[in-house]
Design an enzyme around this catalytic site. Structure first.
Site, PDB file in Angstrom:
ATOM      1  N   HIS A  63     -40.281  45.577 -43.010  1.00 53.09           N
ATOM      2  CA  HIS A  63     -39.013  46.026 -43.581  1.00 53.09           C
ATOM      3  C   HIS A  63     -39.252  46.503 -45.008  1.00 53.09           C
ATOM      4  O   HIS A  63     -40.360  46.381 -45.543  1.00 53.09           O
ATOM      5  CB  HIS A  63     -37.950  44.926 -43.518  1.00 53.09           C
ATOM      6  CG  HIS A  63     -38.269  43.685 -44.296  1.00 53.09           C
ATOM      7  ND1 HIS A  63     -39.310  42.840 -43.985  1.00 53.09           N
ATOM      8  CD2 HIS A  63     -37.665  43.135 -45.390  1.00 53.09           C
ATOM      9  CE1 HIS A  63     -39.335  41.825 -44.822  1.00 53.09           C
ATOM     10  NE2 HIS A  63     -38.345  41.983 -45.696  1.00 53.09           N
ATOM     11  N   HIS A  65     -38.054  45.628 -48.007  1.00 53.16           N
ATOM     12  CA  HIS A  65     -37.911  44.810 -49.203  1.00 53.16           C
ATOM     13  C   HIS A  65     -39.205  44.872 -50.021  1.00 53.16           C
ATOM     14  O   HIS A  65     -40.314  44.929 -49.458  1.00 53.16           O
ATOM     15  CB  HIS A  65     -37.583  43.361 -48.842  1.00 53.16           C
ATOM     16  CG  HIS A  65     -36.123  43.146 -48.580  1.00 53.16           C
ATOM     17  ND1 HIS A  65     -35.632  42.076 -47.855  1.00 53.16           N
ATOM     18  CD2 HIS A  65     -35.022  43.873 -48.945  1.00 53.16           C
ATOM     19  CE1 HIS A  65     -34.308  42.145 -47.797  1.00 53.16           C
ATOM     20  NE2 HIS A  65     -33.912  43.231 -48.439  1.00 53.16           N
ATOM     21  N   ASP A  67     -41.101  42.880 -51.714  1.00 52.31           N
ATOM     22  CA  ASP A  67     -42.217  41.940 -51.584  1.00 52.31           C
ATOM     23  C   ASP A  67     -43.062  42.206 -50.347  1.00 52.31           C
ATOM     24  O   ASP A  67     -44.091  41.569 -50.144  1.00 52.31           O
ATOM     25  CB  ASP A  67     -41.721  40.496 -51.588  1.00 52.31           C
ATOM     26  CG  ASP A  67     -40.718  40.186 -50.487  1.00 52.31           C
ATOM     27  OD1 ASP A  67     -39.896  41.059 -50.180  1.00 52.31           O
ATOM     28  OD2 ASP A  67     -40.745  39.059 -49.951  1.00 52.31           O
ATOM     29  N   HIS A  68     -42.636  43.179 -49.526  1.00 50.28           N
ATOM     30  CA  HIS A  68     -43.407  43.576 -48.347  1.00 50.28           C
ATOM     31  C   HIS A  68     -43.905  45.019 -48.452  1.00 50.28           C
ATOM     32  O   HIS A  68     -44.566  45.503 -47.539  1.00 50.28           O
ATOM     33  CB  HIS A  68     -42.553  43.442 -47.086  1.00 50.28           C
ATOM     34  CG  HIS A  68     -42.147  42.039 -46.780  1.00 50.28           C
ATOM     35  ND1 HIS A  68     -42.688  41.311 -45.743  1.00 50.28           N
ATOM     36  CD2 HIS A  68     -41.259  41.208 -47.390  1.00 50.28           C
ATOM     37  CE1 HIS A  68     -42.158  40.093 -45.730  1.00 50.28           C
ATOM     38  NE2 HIS A  68     -41.279  40.019 -46.716  1.00 50.28           N
ATOM     39  N   HIS A 143     -32.317  40.082 -40.090  1.00 45.41           N
ATOM     40  CA  HIS A 143     -32.531  39.968 -41.533  1.00 45.41           C
ATOM     41  C   HIS A 143     -31.429  40.750 -42.236  1.00 45.41           C
ATOM     42  O   HIS A 143     -30.548  41.335 -41.589  1.00 45.41           O
ATOM     43  CB  HIS A 143     -33.920  40.501 -41.884  1.00 45.41           C
ATOM     44  CG  HIS A 143     -34.378  40.141 -43.263  1.00 45.41           C
ATOM     45  ND1 HIS A 143     -34.257  38.866 -43.791  1.00 45.41           N
ATOM     46  CD2 HIS A 143     -34.958  40.889 -44.243  1.00 45.41           C
ATOM     47  CE1 HIS A 143     -34.760  38.844 -45.007  1.00 45.41           C
ATOM     48  NE2 HIS A 143     -35.173  40.060 -45.312  1.00 45.41           N
ATOM     49  N   ASP A 214     -39.474  39.052 -41.915  1.00 45.50           N
ATOM     50  CA  ASP A 214     -38.451  38.089 -42.323  1.00 45.50           C
ATOM     51  C   ASP A 214     -37.363  38.036 -41.252  1.00 45.50           C
ATOM     52  O   ASP A 214     -36.878  39.070 -40.788  1.00 45.50           O
ATOM     53  CB  ASP A 214     -37.828  38.498 -43.654  1.00 45.50           C
ATOM     54  CG  ASP A 214     -38.817  38.391 -44.806  1.00 45.50           C
ATOM     55  OD1 ASP A 214     -39.983  38.019 -44.557  1.00 45.50           O
ATOM     56  OD2 ASP A 214     -38.425  38.687 -45.947  1.00 45.50           O
ATOM     57  N   HIS A 272     -44.827  33.044 -45.865  1.00 48.08           N
ATOM     58  CA  HIS A 272     -43.638  33.495 -46.600  1.00 48.08           C
ATOM     59  C   HIS A 272     -42.889  32.300 -47.205  1.00 48.08           C
ATOM     60  O   HIS A 272     -41.676  32.169 -47.094  1.00 48.08           O
ATOM     61  CB  HIS A 272     -42.721  34.300 -45.668  1.00 48.08           C
ATOM     62  CG  HIS A 272     -41.752  35.191 -46.401  1.00 48.08           C
ATOM     63  ND1 HIS A 272     -40.480  34.811 -46.719  1.00 48.08           N
ATOM     64  CD2 HIS A 272     -41.884  36.452 -46.873  1.00 48.08           C
ATOM     65  CE1 HIS A 272     -39.845  35.788 -47.339  1.00 48.08           C
ATOM     66  NE2 HIS A 272     -40.689  36.815 -47.444  1.00 48.08           N
TER      67      HIS A 272
END
Length: 322
Positions: A63, A65, A67-68, A143, A214, A272
């Protein structure tokens, strides 16, 4: 196969761990590897594991976001500096192409290889890659933004060739041996057909690895993880914080373990983790998970999990891992 955990933290880097990135080292004789998510500083983490950027073949983004994702432009750029010239396939949600194109346009970045971006339709499940040996299936998770899980499935192959048995049946060493090893039947000069099953030792079962982005608990996570040798599942929060976890589209340790249990998986690697937990506290998080599913481990930065292939032998012989 080997799974390398380059980052196991949630949200942002901290002293204990980097943000999410996971590398799947492909089975021999392949020399390449695939990357799942690419959080900030992923290319820095790669300096500590035996994987070369020039050998990177595919990237799967769960996805969008940060942090990914924030490490992706730098990693793609560095691949050129590291001698990467072969095309690179990148999979992820709609918007991924716009993100990459915008960053490269603004920074005037030029690559020495072709990027082929495959954007996945929201809420759609199905096969996104297949080459006869490996197949990848994607499915939507639960998510706050569109997010996918990926299931990598390896094909079964015939077991080792029983050379003496093949010769006794009249098969000469050489090309015919190669065909039998590849799972093809051969015909001898007298018309006798020799099948691979008659001169090989059982079957090497293909491995299944599931990498979930996530997610809060959902049916799709169980479907993608069905009978997997390894499920990589987020466990952002400890047991008892389910309400908080679901508010942000995440799972607890026990929920991750329950998904693995329902899927009939062999092992689950928790990752995570929220920055509220130090590495010293991971043993307690694992204890929560193993109370539900005994084969749970906590992934830590730069750790590796080897996924063995099961050699299913003929009747009367034992199964062994290789």
């Amino acid at each position: 196969m080997k799974m390398w955990f380059l980052g196991t933290g949630a949200g942002r880097p901290n002293k204990h761990r980097n943000v999410t990135a996971i590398a799947l080292q492909l089975p021999e004789p392949e020399t390449g590897w695939w990357l799942f998510d690419c959080g900030e500083a992923t290319q820095h983490q790669l300096m500590y594991v035996p994987l070369k950027l020039s050998k990177l073949e595919k990237i799967f983004i769960t996805h969008l976001h940060g942090d990914h994702l924030y490490g992706l432009p730098g990693l793609l750029s560095s691949r050129s500096f590291d001698g990467g010239v072969t095309p690179l396939a990148v999979y992820g949600p709609i918007g991924l192409k716009a993100y990459i194109d915008t960053v490269f346009s603004l920074t005037e970045t030029a690559l020495d290889y072709e990027i082929v971006i495959h954007e996945l339709e929201e809420e759609k499940q199905g096969i996104i890659y297949e080459d006869g040996r490996l197949r990848v299936e994607a499915g939507p998770l639960v998510h706050r933004v569109p997010c996918f899980g990926y299931r990598v499935e390896e094909s079964d192959t015939t077991g080792p060739l029983l050379a003496d048995k093949a010769r006794a049946l009249g098969v000469r060493s050489g090309p015919l041996f190669g065909k039998l090893k590849a799972g093809e039947a051969v015909t001898l000069e007298d018309g006798t057909v020799i099948t691979p099953e008659s001169v090989t030792d059982g079957v090497l079962r293909g491995r299944i690895v599931t990498v979930l982005g996530d997610t809060s608990p959902c049916e799709m996570a169980v479907l993608l993880g069905k009978n997997a040798d390894l499920i990589v599942h987020e466990a952002t929060f400890a047991a008892g914080l389910e309400e908080k976890a679901h508010e942000f589209g995440h799972s607890t340790t026990i929920e991750a373990a329950r998904t693995a249990q329902l899927a009939g998986a062999k092992q689950v690697a928790l990752t995570h983790f929220s920055g509220r937990y130090s590495n010293d506290e991971l043993s307690q998080l694992v204890a929560e998970a193993t109370a539900v599913f005994p084969h749970a481990i906590a992934a830590t930065d730069l750790s590796m999990v080897k996924i063995d292939r099961v050699h299913e032998r003929r009747a009367g012989q034992d199964e062994i891992s290789s």
